[in-house]
Design a protein around this motif. Structure first.
Motif, PDB file in Angstrom:
ATOM      1  N   UNK A   9      68.692  24.961 -12.954  1.00  0.00           N
ATOM      2  CA  UNK A   9      68.562  24.420 -14.295  1.00  0.00           C
ATOM      3  C   UNK A   9      69.072  22.990 -14.369  1.00  0.00           C
ATOM      4  N   UNK A  10      68.877  22.378 -15.524  1.00  0.00           N
ATOM      5  CA  UNK A  10      69.357  21.022 -15.714  1.00  0.00           C
ATOM      6  C   UNK A  10      68.674  20.322 -16.860  1.00  0.00           C
ATOM      7  N   UNK A  11      68.844  19.004 -16.907  1.00  0.00           N
ATOM      8  CA  UNK A  11      68.256  18.157 -17.934  1.00  0.00           C
ATOM      9  C   UNK A  11      67.052  17.439 -17.347  1.00  0.00           C
ATOM     10  N   UNK A  12      65.935  17.499 -18.045  1.00  0.00           N
ATOM     11  CA  UNK A  12      64.706  16.855 -17.570  1.00  0.00           C
ATOM     12  C   UNK A  12      63.979  16.253 -18.758  1.00  0.00           C
ATOM     13  N   UNK A  13      63.252  15.178 -18.514  1.00  0.00           N
ATOM     14  CA  UNK A  13      62.484  14.543 -19.578  1.00  0.00           C
ATOM     15  C   UNK A  13      61.197  15.320 -19.858  1.00  0.00           C
ATOM     16  N   UNK A  14      60.676  15.200 -21.056  1.00  0.00           N
ATOM     17  CA  UNK A  14      59.374  15.833 -21.344  1.00  0.00           C
ATOM     18  C   UNK A  14      58.320  15.408 -20.326  1.00  0.00           C
ATOM     19  N   UNK A  85      56.996  20.165 -18.691  1.00  0.00           N
ATOM     20  CA  UNK A  85      57.989  20.735 -19.601  1.00  0.00           C
ATOM     21  C   UNK A  85      57.959  20.040 -20.957  1.00  0.00           C
ATOM     22  N   UNK A  86      58.217  20.835 -21.982  1.00  0.00           N
ATOM     23  CA  UNK A  86      58.224  20.388 -23.367  1.00  0.00           C
ATOM     24  C   UNK A  86      59.603  20.628 -23.971  1.00  0.00           C
ATOM     25  N   UNK A 117      68.335  25.100 -19.280  1.00  0.00           N
ATOM     26  CA  UNK A 117      67.263  24.127 -19.105  1.00  0.00           C
ATOM     27  C   UNK A 117      67.160  23.339 -20.397  1.00  0.00           C
ATOM     28  N   UNK A 118      67.309  22.031 -20.290  1.00  0.00           N
ATOM     29  CA  UNK A 118      67.213  21.153 -21.461  1.00  0.00           C
ATOM     30  C   UNK A 118      66.128  20.121 -21.203  1.00  0.00           C
ATOM     31  N   UNK A 119      65.158  20.067 -22.118  1.00  0.00           N
ATOM     32  CA  UNK A 119      64.053  19.115 -22.008  1.00  0.00           C
ATOM     33  C   UNK A 119      64.208  18.109 -23.150  1.00  0.00           C
ATOM     34  N   UNK A 120      64.556  16.887 -22.782  1.00  0.00           N
ATOM     35  CA  UNK A 120      64.842  15.879 -23.801  1.00  0.00           C
ATOM     36  C   UNK A 120      64.715  14.488 -23.199  1.00  0.00           C
TER      37      UNK A 120
END
Length: 121
Positions: A9-14, A85-86, A117-120
Motif C-alpha cells: 500500500x501507499x500514496x499514489x497520484x490519480x 487508480x482514482x 491505499x491513498x489516491x491523491x
C-alpha cells in the motif's frame, strides 16, 4: 494458526498504479478462494475481487478492467495489481483467504491486518 500479511500500500497520484501482496503462513494444508476487500472511512468493508482455487476470477464493477487479482499457489500468496487508480479507490485494503489447516475437511477464513491505499494529487 494462520497469518495473512499484506504489503504494497501507499500514496499514489490519480492514474497511477500499485501492487498489493498478501502472503499466508502457518499451519496450511490447502488454500481455497482468496479475495481482496476494501473499507473507506465511514463505510462498510466491501468485496473488490476474488480468485478461486482454479484461478478463475471475479471483480466488482467499479474496478473491472483496472484491477487484476492473481495468485501464486506455491507461495500461498495473492496479489492485486491496481492500475488507473482514482481517488475513490482510497481505502484500507484487506485480504481474505479460505484455508484448510489439516487433512480434516473443516475450513477456516482468515483476514489480513489491512494496508492503506491513498489516491491523491
Amino acid at each position: 494458526q494462520v497469518n495473512l500479511v499484506e504489503s504494497g500500500g501507499g500514496l499514489v497520484q490519480p492514474g497511477g498504479s500499485l501492487r498489493l501482496s498478501c502472503a499466508a503462513s502457518g499451519t496450511i494444508f490447502s488454500v481455497g478462494d482468496m479475495a481482496w476487500y476494501r473499507q473507506a472511512p465511514g463505510k462498510e468493508r466491501d468485496l473488490v475481487a476474488t480468485i478461486y482455487s482454479d484461478h478463475s476470477t471475479a471483480y466488482v464493477n467499479s474496478v473491472r478492467g483496472r484491477f487484476t487479482i492473481s495468485r501464486d499457489d506455491a507461495k500461498n500468496t495473492v496479489y492485486l495489481q491496481m492500475n488507473s487508480l482514482k481517488p475513490e479507490d482510497t481505502a484500507v485494503y484487506y485480504c481474505n483467504a479460505d484455508v484448510q489447516r489439516d487433512i480434516s475437511p473443516r475450513r477456516y477464513r482468515y483476514w489480513g491486518q489491512g494496508t492503506q491505499v491513498t489516491v491523491s494529487s
